[in-house]
Design a protein around this motif. Structure first.
Motif, PDB file in Angstrom:
ATOM      1  N   THR A   1       0.829  -1.204   0.000  1.00  0.00           N
ATOM      2  CA  THR A   1       0.000   0.000   0.000  1.00  0.00           C
ATOM      3  C   THR A   1       0.860   1.249   0.000  1.00  0.00           C
ATOM      4  O   THR A   1       1.941   1.286   0.583  1.00  0.00           O
ATOM      5  CB  THR A   1      -0.923   0.050   1.238  1.00  0.00           C
ATOM      6  OG1 THR A   1      -0.125  -0.017   2.417  1.00  0.00           O
ATOM      7  CG2 THR A   1      -1.924  -1.085   1.231  1.00  0.00           C
TER       8      THR A   1
ATOM      9  N   VAL B   1       1.208   2.106  -7.053  1.00  0.00           N
ATOM     10  CA  VAL B   1       1.600   2.213  -5.653  1.00  0.00           C
ATOM     11  C   VAL B   1       2.946   2.932  -5.557  1.00  0.00           C
ATOM     12  O   VAL B   1       3.112   3.854  -4.766  1.00  0.00           O
ATOM     13  CB  VAL B   1       1.674   0.826  -4.986  1.00  0.00           C
ATOM     14  CG1 VAL B   1       2.176   0.929  -3.563  1.00  0.00           C
ATOM     15  CG2 VAL B   1       0.318   0.144  -5.033  1.00  0.00           C
TER      16      VAL B   1
ATOM     17  N   GLN C   1      -3.174   6.183  -1.225  1.00  0.00           N
ATOM     18  CA  GLN C   1      -4.204   5.185  -0.926  1.00  0.00           C
ATOM     19  C   GLN C   1      -4.393   4.174  -2.051  1.00  0.00           C
ATOM     20  O   GLN C   1      -5.495   3.700  -2.283  1.00  0.00           O
ATOM     21  CB  GLN C   1      -5.536   5.871  -0.597  1.00  0.00           C
ATOM     22  CG  GLN C   1      -5.473   6.795   0.601  1.00  0.00           C
ATOM     23  CD  GLN C   1      -5.019   6.074   1.868  1.00  0.00           C
ATOM     24  OE1 GLN C   1      -5.432   4.970   2.143  1.00  0.00           O
ATOM     25  NE2 GLN C   1      -4.144   6.712   2.627  1.00  0.00           N
ATOM     26  N   SER C   2      -3.317   3.822  -2.756  1.00  0.00           N
ATOM     27  CA  SER C   2      -3.393   2.764  -3.765  1.00  0.00           C
ATOM     28  C   SER C   2      -2.780   1.491  -3.191  1.00  0.00           C
ATOM     29  O   SER C   2      -1.996   1.537  -2.253  1.00  0.00           O
ATOM     30  CB  SER C   2      -2.673   3.189  -5.048  1.00  0.00           C
ATOM     31  OG  SER C   2      -1.350   3.582  -4.757  1.00  0.00           O
ATOM     32  N   ALA C   3      -3.172   0.346  -3.774  1.00  0.00           N
ATOM     33  CA  ALA C   3      -2.702  -0.935  -3.250  1.00  0.00           C
ATOM     34  C   ALA C   3      -2.565  -1.965  -4.369  1.00  0.00           C
ATOM     35  O   ALA C   3      -3.191  -1.836  -5.421  1.00  0.00           O
ATOM     36  CB  ALA C   3      -3.662  -1.456  -2.185  1.00  0.00           C
TER      37      ALA C   3
ATOM     38  N   ASN D   1       0.534   4.744   1.393  1.00  0.00           N
ATOM     39  CA  ASN D   1      -0.277   5.457   2.364  1.00  0.00           C
ATOM     40  C   ASN D   1      -0.603   6.882   1.935  1.00  0.00           C
ATOM     41  O   ASN D   1      -1.614   7.434   2.342  1.00  0.00           O
ATOM     42  CB  ASN D   1       0.410   5.444   3.729  1.00  0.00           C
ATOM     43  CG  ASN D   1       0.595   4.029   4.235  1.00  0.00           C
ATOM     44  OD1 ASN D   1      -0.258   3.173   4.028  1.00  0.00           O
ATOM     45  ND2 ASN D   1       1.726   3.768   4.852  1.00  0.00           N
TER      46      ASN D   1
END
Length: 134
Positions: free
Chosen positions: A47, A79, A52-54, A49
């Motif tokens: 992730t 990410v 907010q992509s994963a 932070n």
């Protein structure tokens, strides 16, 4: 004749001590250590932070004493740019791990985090976490 007698006595003492002294058992239990699967791939939820992509990445089979295969799908580039090009996971003696591309160029440097996973420490702007997914 005296030398022969001394040599024969030494051989006899050696043979008797080999038979009578207890034999040491191996320090590693072969049944327990043989049941541990060390080459199993380990999956990580990766992730970013900040954005907010994963995505999901995988640490694979060993390629050397310190390095393992690493694979991340193309969506991992959202990410962190270039993360999908990382091919190796190399563990250093100081506890850091380098994720490097096929040419050996570092993509990320990570360390064990506060829990079951890792956190990026280089580059400084990388706010990336890898948490075990399995």
């Amino acid at each position: 004749m005296r030398i022969f007698t001394v040599a024969a006595a030494a051989v006899m003492v050696g043979a008797i001590s080999w038979v009578l002294l207890p034999q040491t058992s191996p320090s590693v239990d072969p049944i327990v250590s043989g049941s541990i699967q060390r080459d199993a791939p380990q999956r990580f939820a990766v992730t970013n932070n900040a954005g907010q992509s994963a995505c999901t990445a995988e640490r694979g089979a060993p390629v050397s004493r310190r390095s393992r295969e690493f694979s991340a799908p193309a969506d991992c580039n959202t990410v962190w740019p270039g993360l999908a090009s990382a091919k190796t996971w190399t563990e250093n003696e100081d506890g850091t791990v380098i994720l490097a591309d096929a040419s050996g160029e570092a993509v990320l440097m990570i360390v064990a985090g506060d829990g079951p996973g890792y956190e990026a420490i280089e580059p400084a702007e990388a706010d990336i976490a890898l948490r075990t997914a399995d």
